[in-house]
Write an enzyme that holds these catalytic residues in place. Sequence first.
Site, PDB file in Angstrom:
ATOM      1  N   ASP A  95     -21.813 -56.822 -54.479  1.00  0.00           N
ATOM      2  CA  ASP A  95     -20.453 -56.806 -53.927  1.00  0.00           C
ATOM      3  C   ASP A  95     -20.226 -57.798 -52.781  1.00  0.00           C
ATOM      4  O   ASP A  95     -19.119 -58.258 -52.569  1.00  0.00           O
ATOM      5  CB  ASP A  95     -20.092 -55.389 -53.441  1.00  0.00           C
ATOM      6  CG  ASP A  95     -21.115 -54.817 -52.456  1.00  0.00           C
ATOM      7  OD1 ASP A  95     -22.073 -55.534 -52.122  1.00  0.00           O
ATOM      8  OD2 ASP A  95     -20.971 -53.648 -52.051  1.00  0.00           O
ATOM      9  N   HIS A  96     -21.310 -58.152 -52.047  1.00  0.00           N
ATOM     10  CA  HIS A  96     -21.107 -58.975 -50.851  1.00  0.00           C
ATOM     11  C   HIS A  96     -21.033 -60.472 -51.156  1.00  0.00           C
ATOM     12  O   HIS A  96     -20.524 -61.240 -50.347  1.00  0.00           O
ATOM     13  CB  HIS A  96     -22.244 -58.744 -49.848  1.00  0.00           C
ATOM     14  CG  HIS A  96     -22.041 -57.524 -49.003  1.00  0.00           C
ATOM     15  ND1 HIS A  96     -21.923 -56.265 -49.531  1.00  0.00           N
ATOM     16  CD2 HIS A  96     -21.933 -57.377 -47.657  1.00  0.00           C
ATOM     17  CE1 HIS A  96     -21.744 -55.401 -48.551  1.00  0.00           C
ATOM     18  NE2 HIS A  96     -21.755 -56.047 -47.412  1.00  0.00           N
ATOM     19  N   ASP A 160     -26.768 -50.749 -45.634  1.00  0.00           N
ATOM     20  CA  ASP A 160     -25.462 -51.240 -45.208  1.00  0.00           C
ATOM     21  C   ASP A 160     -24.921 -50.226 -44.214  1.00  0.00           C
ATOM     22  O   ASP A 160     -25.044 -49.017 -44.435  1.00  0.00           O
ATOM     23  CB  ASP A 160     -24.513 -51.356 -46.404  1.00  0.00           C
ATOM     24  CG  ASP A 160     -23.232 -52.041 -46.027  1.00  0.00           C
ATOM     25  OD1 ASP A 160     -23.118 -53.259 -46.248  1.00  0.00           O
ATOM     26  OD2 ASP A 160     -22.337 -51.352 -45.484  1.00  0.00           O
ATOM     27  N   ARG A 448     -13.602 -53.222 -39.948  1.00  0.00           N
ATOM     28  CA  ARG A 448     -13.988 -54.049 -38.792  1.00  0.00           C
ATOM     29  C   ARG A 448     -12.986 -55.166 -38.574  1.00  0.00           C
ATOM     30  O   ARG A 448     -12.462 -55.716 -39.541  1.00  0.00           O
ATOM     31  CB  ARG A 448     -15.374 -54.661 -39.019  1.00  0.00           C
ATOM     32  CG  ARG A 448     -16.423 -53.602 -38.997  1.00  0.00           C
ATOM     33  CD  ARG A 448     -17.808 -54.117 -38.704  1.00  0.00           C
ATOM     34  NE  ARG A 448     -18.630 -52.964 -38.410  1.00  0.00           N
ATOM     35  CZ  ARG A 448     -19.897 -52.809 -38.807  1.00  0.00           C
ATOM     36  NH1 ARG A 448     -20.495 -53.766 -39.469  1.00  0.00           N
ATOM     37  NH2 ARG A 448     -20.563 -51.716 -38.502  1.00  0.00           N
ATOM     38  N   SER A 643     -30.148 -55.613 -34.621  1.00  0.00           N
ATOM     39  CA  SER A 643     -30.140 -55.019 -35.956  1.00  0.00           C
ATOM     40  C   SER A 643     -31.543 -54.576 -36.364  1.00  0.00           C
ATOM     41  O   SER A 643     -32.523 -54.887 -35.692  1.00  0.00           O
ATOM     42  CB  SER A 643     -29.603 -56.022 -36.970  1.00  0.00           C
ATOM     43  OG  SER A 643     -30.648 -56.804 -37.469  1.00  0.00           O
ATOM     44  N   ARG A 645     -32.991 -55.614 -38.953  1.00  0.00           N
ATOM     45  CA  ARG A 645     -33.406 -56.657 -39.889  1.00  0.00           C
ATOM     46  C   ARG A 645     -34.928 -56.901 -39.842  1.00  0.00           C
ATOM     47  O   ARG A 645     -35.499 -57.246 -38.813  1.00  0.00           O
ATOM     48  CB  ARG A 645     -32.561 -57.853 -39.474  1.00  0.00           C
ATOM     49  CG  ARG A 645     -32.970 -59.180 -39.686  1.00  0.00           C
ATOM     50  CD  ARG A 645     -31.929 -60.181 -39.164  1.00  0.00           C
ATOM     51  NE  ARG A 645     -30.594 -59.657 -38.834  1.00  0.00           N
ATOM     52  CZ  ARG A 645     -29.807 -60.205 -37.920  1.00  0.00           C
ATOM     53  NH1 ARG A 645     -30.179 -61.272 -37.268  1.00  0.00           N
ATOM     54  NH2 ARG A 645     -28.626 -59.708 -37.669  1.00  0.00           N
TER      55      ARG A 645
END
Length: 755
Positions: A95-96, A160, A448, A643, A645
């Site tokens: 989707d991204h 996500d 956002r 984050s 990550r």
Amino acid sequence: MAFDIEMIKKVYANLPAKVDAARKALGRPLTLAEKILFAHLHSDQQLSNFERGKSYVDFAPDRVAMQDATAQMALLQFMQAGRPKVAVPSSVHCDHLITARVEAKQDLQVATTESKEVFDFLSSVSNKYGIDFWKPGAGIIHQVVLENYAFPGGMMIGTDSHTVNAGGLGMVAIGVGGADACDVMAGLPWELKWPKLIGVKLTGKLNGWTAPKDVILKVAGILTVKGGTGAIVEYFGEGATSMSCTGKGTICNMGAEIGATTSTFAYDESMSRYLKATGREEVAAMADGIKNYLTADAEVYQSPEKYFDQLIEINLSELEPHLNGPFTPDLATPISKMKEVAVANGWPTKIEVGLIGSCTNSSYEDISRAVSLAKQVQDKGLTLKSEFTITPGSEQVRFTIERDGFLDTFNQIGAKVFANACGPCIGMWDRVGADKKEKNTIVHSFNRNFAKRADGNPNTYAFVGSPELVTAMAIAGDLTFNPMTDTLTNDKGEKVKLDAPNGEELPAKGFSVDDPGYQAPAADGSGVQVVVDPASKRLQLLEPFPAWEGTDLKGLKLLIKAKGKCTTDHISMAGPWLKFRGHLDNISNNMLIGAINYFNDKADSIKNELTGEYGPVPATQRAYKAAGIGSIVVGDENYGEGSSREHAAMEPRHLGVRAILVKSFARIHETNLKKQGMLALTFNDKNDYDKIQEDDTVDIDGLTSFAPGQPLTIVLHHKDGSVDKISVNHTYNQQQIEWFKAGGALNIIRKQVAA
Ligand code: SF4
């Protein structure tokens, strides 16, 4: 059938006994969030009265969901575990990586060509390892999860931050990094700090122009973007039960905007209706059977102040529609005040574009309420004053709203329908003219609205509202328009007023879909080949990191002594580097390029001790690696904040850094380093940071007797021949020491699987 009914049966079979045991152990009533958490303790985790905001607890989530951008490294790592299949039901959603440019079909075609190798990789890995795969165009992860996988009382993690959306269907669903997803898929426990609890009591009933979105916009105004940090927000009260399940999803979705761990609602009729409408009658029947366990104990609702750390009350009957923004989702303005606030702040009041949809707001109910306004454009002789776009959240919603004529109505007023994907919500909006960076205003129903988030233009003032309010604002084209009181002038010069929106919670004719875009995994994936082109720039299969050599580490070079803030963005920058998230070697070219060198106050400029010359951090480290020399990174306070990550831990590991020594760590980054087999060390005396000199050669002693709670010793050999010995601490437990020795946590799993 995409959802795993056997897993849900198992969860529901065990949930009551686990909740009863927890209630007995604590000797008090439990909130819903507590029930779900206690029901998902990992089998190795002892039941205890965990301290909110303090205790770290191991959990066993029921599901994992991943989106295409973050799934790449999660799955590349998972492939190293050597398991034939994922340990828990998991799904991947494309989707991204789809840019909104012209319209759905054309944009999808471009994206599937541009990112073909990534989509093919995700598809084949999913097929091989028993993961549900949702193709590009199938929809946005959180909408697809709500329609297919979420279930009351379940626990899910997802790669996500808006994974929290599934709280609308009574889950505890939490956004995590790819490494956490990999762990859970590989069968490892998942750790979370036992959260604090915020209760939000909803009284009254939504009416007229007010929508579920306004609840969370109001909550964001109260709590601000940090107010939910470390907490689960639990909504309850008559206002909660009177709201649709998808409306609850919208509220939980934007819990991410107040920093909450997640948000949730108790199981009720609206959830039952939604489960049945989406083909999950069996789940609804099972949930009915244990419904007292899928809500807080009655005493909690009677005296909520006793059980929540913070309590907020909102009367929905009095709640006004809000627009939040610009540039931050917690700047909440009731629509009746917007005129004066906008003028006072000098915000551009002409609305250029209204955008509805996204994972936050693209339910059938949302679209039907928006279309009730779009119809009035024609019926009342109005014209749309702004551009207007729709981003459906799933193919199921898109197909159904097309069948029911909604898309026709939107098309007739000049709207544009983008692909069922993130598109403009994540900056994947190729907006004409955005590069001119002109000051302008947009309104959208996403979540956002940080600068540049939608179109890359820092001067786009983005306001967040409900889809119905966004539609009304796009019709008026004016930020100061209040549809509840103001009139518009139609093509005959008459003053007309928009009627309040109305819609249907669920489609009267049921949901329909032709091709949902779902690919079930192979029953036996052992023969499936995962092909990654060795010449690919975007994907690279991972090699296991080497095990510890069994000796103390001698003669390490100081790579960089980082000064001040060093977040995961400084360590592994985002932006243009996002496209390399599936290629460890390529993305390693951003390693620490944002960190400031203590010795020259410059970013990405450090001394190469082999040549004496200054150069970029990644190139210098590659030179050390080529020479077979290890290195150490020194940092300041809260190193690795930001984050979760995992790239920030994997890159130094990949390039041959052996240890990170800092004044203090951000906890998630510290854990990520440990998982990757790195040494994460802290100064016993923070003043020793000052002893580190640019030309130092460094030894790490004590590793041959590495044990929990035992400090290690660092020997600094300075250029002038002098030596400093400093004591350094670590927080490794025995298990984590084994990770270090094996060269990483996944190496251990692989060994276990092979045995
Ligand atoms: Fe994230 Fe926006 Fe996509 Fe939702 S639509 S998953 S918020 S990028």
